[in-house]
Design a protein around this motif. Structure first.
Motif, short mmCIF file in Angstrom:
data_model
loop_
_atom_site.label_atom_id
_atom_site.label_comp_id
_atom_site.label_asym_id
_atom_site.label_seq_id
_atom_site.Cartn_x
_atom_site.Cartn_y
_atom_site.Cartn_z
N LYS A 290 0.93 3.24 9.90
CA LYS A 290 0.99 4.35 8.94
C LYS A 290 1.61 5.58 9.61
CE LYS A 290 -3.44 3.04 6.87
NZ LYS A 290 -4.81 3.49 6.58
N ARG A 291 1.16 5.86 10.82
CA ARG A 291 1.65 7.03 11.54
C ARG A 291 3.16 6.95 11.78
NH1 ARG A 291 -1.82 6.62 15.12
NH2 ARG A 291 -3.39 7.90 14.08
N ASP A 292 3.64 5.77 12.11
CA ASP A 292 5.07 5.58 12.35
C ASP A 292 5.87 5.77 11.07
OD1 ASP A 292 7.36 4.97 13.83
OD2 ASP A 292 7.17 2.81 13.48
N PRO A 322 -3.37 13.10 8.17
CA PRO A 322 -3.04 12.30 9.37
C PRO A 322 -4.25 11.96 10.22
CG PRO A 322 -2.39 14.60 9.65
CD PRO A 322 -2.78 14.45 8.21
N LEU A 325 -6.18 8.20 8.95
CA LEU A 325 -5.39 6.99 8.82
C LEU A 325 -6.20 5.72 9.06
CD1 LEU A 325 -2.03 8.08 10.49
CD2 LEU A 325 -2.80 8.35 8.12
#
Length: 513
Positions: A290-292, A322, A325
């Motif tokens: 998700k972060r990417d 953020p 996640l």
């Protein structure tokens, strides 16, 4: 009044139909692209006309209101026309997965009660020799079956509780259960997307129409008047090329598709600046992935958690939160989730329990399976009906839901509960592991024992025994893997779910010995 305002007013009403919305689009934006695939593009005027012709032909051939209309095909404009035309006839659309065995497909066609089934070329070849309890129409011959271009269907009246579609649950053995979803449920899905921008959307879809994962983007796009681009089969590079070509703004992908796209060495060379709204559902979505996506792919990233059966849904705006996640977000407005123990009693705040949910979006039930419907239902002390999600989870202090595992996937080893997701989270962090899963297998000593499977990264140098030792060193004694096997690929369904039962069967058959 503008078309946008007309549609917004219609969708604000308590109930309506997708078929009527498409009729309005055909009148007010006739030349706008409605649906495209690799070879065909149709406008809203053409779509509306084709829906009339399909509905009229279905009625001509004896299909009655409320009866299922089955299709077995890969995504295409033709399959979409049949799906939507069935709705205009007052019938239920019943798309069936072509990846099932011929015996399963035959059983699902019989189970849904369809008098007509539409097949693409690949499905027709796979089903050659099968005795189907329905009239067969090849999608390649759709024009000939339709008959007169001026044909109009007899008007039908649709009630909120009437069946909209049947979706068959995934399964590797036996006949999957048919999940009946109502027009009221689908209207709720359409009307809740007021802020998603579907009226101006170009939605790129790379999952099949027999999946609810697909329909929660496909249907709102057409309901609000956007454009849908269908991929017959997902391939990461081809997806990015289509996204760039069509200036895609919206998409729904499953986690493994995001994983494959983001892993491409040349991902950053594609122009994805038109994206506004990316969504994900159907399987666990790793926080790191998700972060990417948030960092490198323009537009909002929203993860949805829910069930094809309905119940309640959660949404996580990964762009806005953020630090959350590791969760699947909070329940949507009008959706209620409770957590219960094995005795059906609600657990205390902060404790872990089985997820049950209720909302305006709930299935009528499993088609022809009263006991299965009852087993999937929980009633609160006040008598409210909830759907059992089959997941284990807990709420954090901010009301975000943290999923622990699927209840049916939980491993009981020596009397201890082991959650495969805890072990998978460690495995996937190992530098030589690209993909992984953990299943429970029978054990004479412990009852069950956890066994792992992983796909090595391309430059992996270590063997499975070395990876196993490194992982077990980080696990508690009751969690440790009894074995770990390398494999070139994990078996997955078309919507990205790992087929754990298939891995377990292959292990028992000695394939990994």
């Amino acid at each position: 009044m503008s078309a946008e305002h007309d549609i917004a007013a219609l969708l604000a009403e308590d109930f309506g139909t997708l078929s009527d919305l498409i009729r309005v689009h055909a009148e007010q934006r006739p030349d706008k692209l409605a649906i495209a695939d690799d070879v065909t593009r149709i406008s809203y005027l053409e779509l509306d006309r084709m829906m009339d012709r399909v509905a009229a032909a279905l009625q001509r051939d004896g299909t009655v209101a409320g009866q299922a209309v089955a299709s077995v095909a890969h995504p295409s404009v033709a399959q979409a026309i049949v799906f939507l035309g069935a709705l205009r006839a007052g019938s239920m659309a019943a798309p069936i997965q072509p990846s099932a065995t011929p015996e399963q497909i035959t059983a699902m066609i019989a189970d849904c009660g369809a008098a007509i089934v539409f097949l693409d070329t690949a499905a027709a070849e796979a089903l050659h020799g099968q005795s189907l309890a329905a009239q067969v129409v090849l999608l390649d011959d759709l024009a000939a079956w339709l008959g007169a271009e001026a044909a109009m269907p007899k008007p039908v009246t649709v009630q909120p509780s009437d069946g909209f579609n049947i979706i068959y649950s995934s399964g590797t053995t036996g006949t999957p259960k048919g999940i009946v979803q109502s027009h009221a449920m689908r209207w709720q899905h359409l009307s809740r997307n007021t802020a998603a921008g579907f009226d101006q959307a170009v939605t790129l879809i790379a999952t099949p129409l027999y999946s609810n994962t697909t329909l929660v983007s496909f249907l709102p796009t057409l309901g609000w008047g956007g454009s849908v681009v269908l991929m017959e089969k997902f391939e990461a590079h081809a997806y990015l090329e289509l996204a760039e070509q069509y200036r895609a703004t919206h998409t729904m992908l499953v986690p493994v598709q995001y994983q494959r796209i983001m892993a491409l060495p040349d991902f950053d060379r594609f122009d994805l600046s038109a994206f506004r709204f990316k969504t994900c559902t159907s399987a666990p979505f790793a926080a790191a992935l998700k972060r990417d996506v948030v960092a490198r792919w323009p537009g909002l990233l929203i993860e949805y958690y829910g069930m094809t059966e309905g119940g309640a849904s959660c949404a996580l705006n990964a762009t806005e939160y953020p630090d959350k996640l590791h969760t699947v977000g909070r329940p949507l407005p009008g959706h209620e989730i409770r957590l219960i123990d094995d005795d059906g009693i609600e657990v205390a705040s902060g404790e872990m329990g089985e997820v049950v949910g209720r909302s305006g979006a709930m299935m009528n039930g499993y088609h022809g399976r009263e006991q299965a419907t009852a087993d999937a239902t929980w009633f609160s002390p006040d008598g409210d009906r909830f759907i059992r999600h089959g997941d284990i989870g807990r709420f954090d202090n901010d009301g975000f839901l943290i999923l622990t595992d699927r209840k049916k996937d939980m491993i009981i080893s020596g009397g201890f509960n082991i959650f495969p997701s805890d072990i998978e989270a460690l495995l996937v962090e190992h530098p030589e592991v690209a993909d992984c899963t953990v299943v429970g297998v029978a054990s004479e000593q412990w009852g069950e024992t956890p066994v792992g499977f992983y796909v090595p990264r391309g430059d992996a140098a270590q063997g499975a025994d070395e990876v196993l030792a490194a992982i077990n060193a980080k696990l508690g004694r009751t969690q440790r893997l009894s074995a770990l096997y390398r494999t070139d690929e994990l078996p997955r369904s078309a919507i990205g779910k790992v087929l754990k039962r298939e891995l377990r069967d292959r292990l028992v058959a000695g394939e990994f010995a």
